[in-house]
Design an enzyme around this catalytic site. Structure first.
Site, PDB file in Angstrom:
ATOM      1  N   CYS A  44       0.836  -1.197   0.000  1.00 21.12           N
ATOM      2  CA  CYS A  44       0.000   0.000   0.000  1.00 21.12           C
ATOM      3  C   CYS A  44       0.874   1.252   0.000  1.00 21.12           C
ATOM      4  O   CYS A  44       2.083   1.175   0.163  1.00 21.12           O
ATOM      5  CB  CYS A  44      -0.921   0.009   1.221  1.00 21.12           C
ATOM      6  SG  CYS A  44      -0.025  -0.029   2.778  1.00 21.12           S
ATOM      7  N   CYS A  53       3.146   1.851   2.945  1.00 17.02           N
ATOM      8  CA  CYS A  53       4.298   0.962   3.043  1.00 17.02           C
ATOM      9  C   CYS A  53       5.432   1.472   2.158  1.00 17.02           C
ATOM     10  O   CYS A  53       6.599   1.422   2.528  1.00 17.02           O
ATOM     11  CB  CYS A  53       3.901  -0.452   2.629  1.00 17.02           C
ATOM     12  SG  CYS A  53       2.408  -1.025   3.454  1.00 17.02           S
TER      13      CYS A  53
END
Lengths: 77, 324
Positions: free
Chosen positions: A11, A14
């Site tokens: 995501c 991250c």
């Protein structure tokens, strides 16, 4: 030398964490390797509930947020 | 509370930009300025309050609490309420799911958490207060929690463990009660800077959704005549709610993007229950979420999960139409 693992399923947060860690170690001349772990089964072995997480030498130091530079340096000291 | 903002928007649009007060463009721009500022203020307030709650009840603590205590059925209510107060990030739903299973929390209770988490969160609450007022917000939040509770309870009764992915069943077999957590001992003033930082990052994350959502909403507000949608979705059509839900499930947006548009639907004549059911389907169930859950569940379980939740969303849609 330290081994840093970034745990996250890919995501946006991250990716931001991976970049923040890379920037922090480059800026502060820290000797460390950075590895991204995206496989959920491997991630869950660290027993975390929220991603992203930063693991330093197999110990979870930061979880569930994009860390600031100061937090990264502290986690690595 | 927002009278001053009404005056400010009046002054800005009608005096500074000198756009005629009853023109369509004036209407649309006024709506945009007023709504954007109001929503951003509410968003900051609510995310900060939720941030404070979360700082004292982090998800790890909640998991351990649910894992260690016998709650005699109340665990569904607790899990669902906890789902409402924790911030939702779709990329965290899988680690969360596994973490709960690993802690020995029953599957139904885990589902209760997973259902409410995207439906009720700080962004949805802030937008809801701004657009529909406190009473509607309270009804929305409580029906979201009740929905998660019943959905989780029913899913728990269906004995679905065998439809989890094989490696998750392995995790389930080795589930154990969680150990004590190291309590973070920080004073309130030490926590506050981090809470503000988090609040701002949440707002940053949804900022463009809100701007675009309100932008589309403002255009519809100014240019679509009142009562327009009633020609298509009549108030008496008994199938309006299920149709709205079926349309909403494949779509995906967060609450920030979809609520400003929903508000205009309601102003232009769509019953609020139908509109909210549509929103719940868009926010709570989606194809991206299904693909994410595929990592831990078989398609069959995902289908059952979506089916049960969609059913309860339809029920609450009818309920909203009756009471609001």
């Amino acid at each position: 030398m330290k081994t840093i693992k970034i745990l996250g399923t890919g995501c946006a947060k991250c990716k931001a964490t991976e970049q923040a860690v890379k920037d922090a170690i480059a800026k502060n001349n820290i000797d460390a390797t950075v590895e991204k772990v995206e496989d959920i089964q491997q991630i869950m072995e660290y027993n975390i509930l929220s991603t992203p997480a930063v693991v330093v030498d197999e110990i979870v130091k930061i979880k569930g947020k994009v860390p600031s530079e100061a937090e990264i340096v502290e986690a690595l000291s | 509370m927002f009278d001053w903002l009404q005056d400010l928007s009046d002054w800005l649009i009608y005096s500074v930009f000198t756009i005629a007060q009853s023109s369509k463009l004036g209407d649309a721009l006024h709506f945009f300025v007023y709504d954007t500022i109001k929503i951003l203020i509410l968003l900051f307030l609510i995310t900060t309050v939720m941030g404070i709650v979360n700082s004292y009840f982090p998800v790890d603590k909640i998991r351990n609490y649910l894992s260690r205590n016998k709650l005699f059925g109340l665990e569904y209510l607790f899990a669902s309420t906890f789902g409402a107060i924790t911030p939702f990030c779709s990329c965290s739903s899988v680690p969360l799911f596994i973490g709960f299973v690993k802690g020995g929390i029953p599957l139904g209770v885990t589902f209760a958490f997973l259902i409410t988490s995207p439906l009720v969160n700080e962004v949805a609450i802030a937008l809801f207060i701004g657009m529909f007022g406190l009473k509607a917000t309270l009804i929305y939040v409580s029906s979201g929690i009740i929905l998660g509770m019943f959905g989780g309870f029913i899913l728990g009764k269906l004995k679905l463990e065998k439809y989890l992915s094989p490696w998750v069943q392995g995790v389930l077999a080795n589930a154990s009660k969680e150990d004590d957590l190291e309590e973070e001992k920080q004073t309130f003033s030490q926590r506050l800077p981090f809470i503000f930082k988090e609040a701002l990052s949440i707002i940053k994350g949804v900022f463009w959704y809100i701007i675009i959502g309100i932008g589309i909403g403002a255009m519809m507000h100014g240019f679509i005549p009142t009562g327009f949608f009633e020609n298509y979705i009549s108030k008496d059509n008994p199938f309006a709610v299920p149709i709205a839900v079926i349309l909403g499930v494949p779509m995906y947006s967060n609450a920030a993007g979809v609520l400003p548009i929903i508000q205009v639907f309601v102003q232009k004549g769509i019953p609020i229950g139908t509109a909210i059911a549509f929103m719940m389907a868009v926010v709570g169930l989606s194809i991206p979420e299904a693909t994410m859950l595929k990592k831990v569940m078989t398609w069959k379980l995902i289908a059952i999960f979506f089916g049960v939740v969609a059913f309860f969303i339809i029920l609450s849609g009818y309920m909203f139409n009756l009471i609001l």
